[in-house]
Design an enzyme around this catalytic site. Sequence first.
Site, PDB file in Angstrom:
ATOM      1  N   ASN A  13      -2.772  71.057 131.163  1.00 40.12           N
ATOM      2  CA  ASN A  13      -4.092  70.745 130.950  1.00 40.12           C
ATOM      3  C   ASN A  13      -5.428  71.498 131.674  1.00 40.12           C
ATOM      4  OD1 ASN A  13      -6.652  69.374 130.426  1.00 40.12           O
ATOM      5  ND2 ASN A  13      -6.472  67.387 131.855  1.00 40.12           N
ATOM      6  N   LYS A  15      -7.936  72.020 131.534  1.00 35.87           N
ATOM      7  CA  LYS A  15      -8.742  71.557 132.351  1.00 35.87           C
ATOM      8  C   LYS A  15     -10.407  72.246 131.532  1.00 35.87           C
ATOM      9  CE  LYS A  15      -7.155  68.941 135.336  1.00 35.87           C
ATOM     10  NZ  LYS A  15      -6.771  68.170 136.532  1.00 35.87           N
ATOM     11  N   HIS A  98      -8.942  60.754 129.678  1.00 32.67           N
ATOM     12  CA  HIS A  98      -8.446  61.340 130.586  1.00 32.67           C
ATOM     13  C   HIS A  98      -9.770  60.479 131.474  1.00 32.67           C
ATOM     14  CE1 HIS A  98      -7.826  64.638 134.233  1.00 32.67           C
ATOM     15  NE2 HIS A  98      -6.678  64.633 133.461  1.00 32.67           N
ATOM     16  N   GLU A 100     -10.491  61.685 134.063  1.00 33.08           N
ATOM     17  CA  GLU A 100     -11.846  63.131 134.455  1.00 33.08           C
ATOM     18  C   GLU A 100     -12.776  62.288 133.787  1.00 33.08           C
ATOM     19  OE1 GLU A 100      -9.981  66.484 134.839  1.00 33.08           O
ATOM     20  OE2 GLU A 100      -9.446  65.889 136.386  1.00 33.08           O
ATOM     21  N   GLU A 170      -0.961  58.662 134.475  1.00 34.98           N
ATOM     22  CA  GLU A 170      -1.840  59.124 135.355  1.00 34.98           C
ATOM     23  C   GLU A 170      -2.034  58.558 136.786  1.00 34.98           C
ATOM     24  OE1 GLU A 170      -1.715  63.510 133.974  1.00 34.98           O
ATOM     25  OE2 GLU A 170      -3.506  62.504 133.599  1.00 34.98           O
ATOM     26  N   GLY A 176      -4.702  66.166 140.236  1.00 34.20           N
ATOM     27  CA  GLY A 176      -5.214  67.631 141.370  1.00 34.20           C
ATOM     28  C   GLY A 176      -5.340  67.340 142.833  1.00 34.20           C
ATOM     29  N   SER A 216      -0.134  66.277 139.780  1.00 32.38           N
ATOM     30  CA  SER A 216       0.312  67.020 141.071  1.00 32.38           C
ATOM     31  C   SER A 216       1.583  67.716 140.540  1.00 32.38           C
ATOM     32  CB  SER A 216      -0.156  66.440 141.880  1.00 32.38           C
ATOM     33  OG  SER A 216      -1.552  66.270 142.212  1.00 32.38           O
TER      34      SER A 216
END
Length: 255
Positions: A13, A15, A98, A100, A170, A176, A216
């Site tokens: 991904n 991003k 996701h 985010e 996730e 991150g 991560s």
Amino acid sequence: MNKQLRKAVIAGNWKMNKTPAEAKVLIEEIAPLVKDAACDVVVCVPYVDLCTALEATKGTNIGVGAENCHWEPSGAYTGEISAPMLKSMGVEYVIIGHSERRTYFGETDVTVNKRIRAALDNGLKVILCVGEYLEQREQGITAELVAMQVKIALGGVSAEELKNIIIAYEPVWAIGTGLTATADQAEEVCACIRATLASLYCQDCANAVTIQYGGSMNPKNAAELLSKENVDGGLIGGASLKAPDFAAIVEATKQ
Ligand code: PEP
């Protein structure tokens, strides 16, 4: 062991990273390193990189995905991209839900469900992301929360359509941040997701679904995470931007 029934999938991904020129360079670095992969390899890239990624992956074993899609096929949704647009380009996968998107762009389980519907109706494979915030883990509600996210996201999705769904667990606190769930924590939640799928569909249907871990994941921790019975791959953020690291994670699926 049911793990053998499922194809491992390692998906990057990217991003909001990489211009088209940079995307070409990165894919050309990744391609020779993953050509003998034992798993499916996917790069999910920003919309502006899709054309370049589709061109650069021609003749390779790398699939291309987008990072989101809207639920309507067209219309007055400034700044959005629809599933038919992605499909018409030749895009194969799309990430939906996701954290985010949920955190910064107000996406909810209900809009995630609508986006999944549009993606499936247009022949795209979905990588559905679910996961808890740290406070929710500390409150002991991870299993219920993730089960609820899965149930709402898959509302109206048939057992046949489930074959085009990958679920990425996730934990939001691990994305991150450099913090990784332990392999046991990842396994516990991925197993809960599979049990939820079995309750919604059937045990065989659940056993066939690829469930990834994301948060991560890197060359050092990948082998241990991927050794777990219910962890069938990874959704990789930061490490997918470095060809050797991404390739090392792909290699870790061979164990
Ligand atoms: C992600 O963005 O889905 C992700 C897992 O990111 P990272 O690997 O950087 O934690």
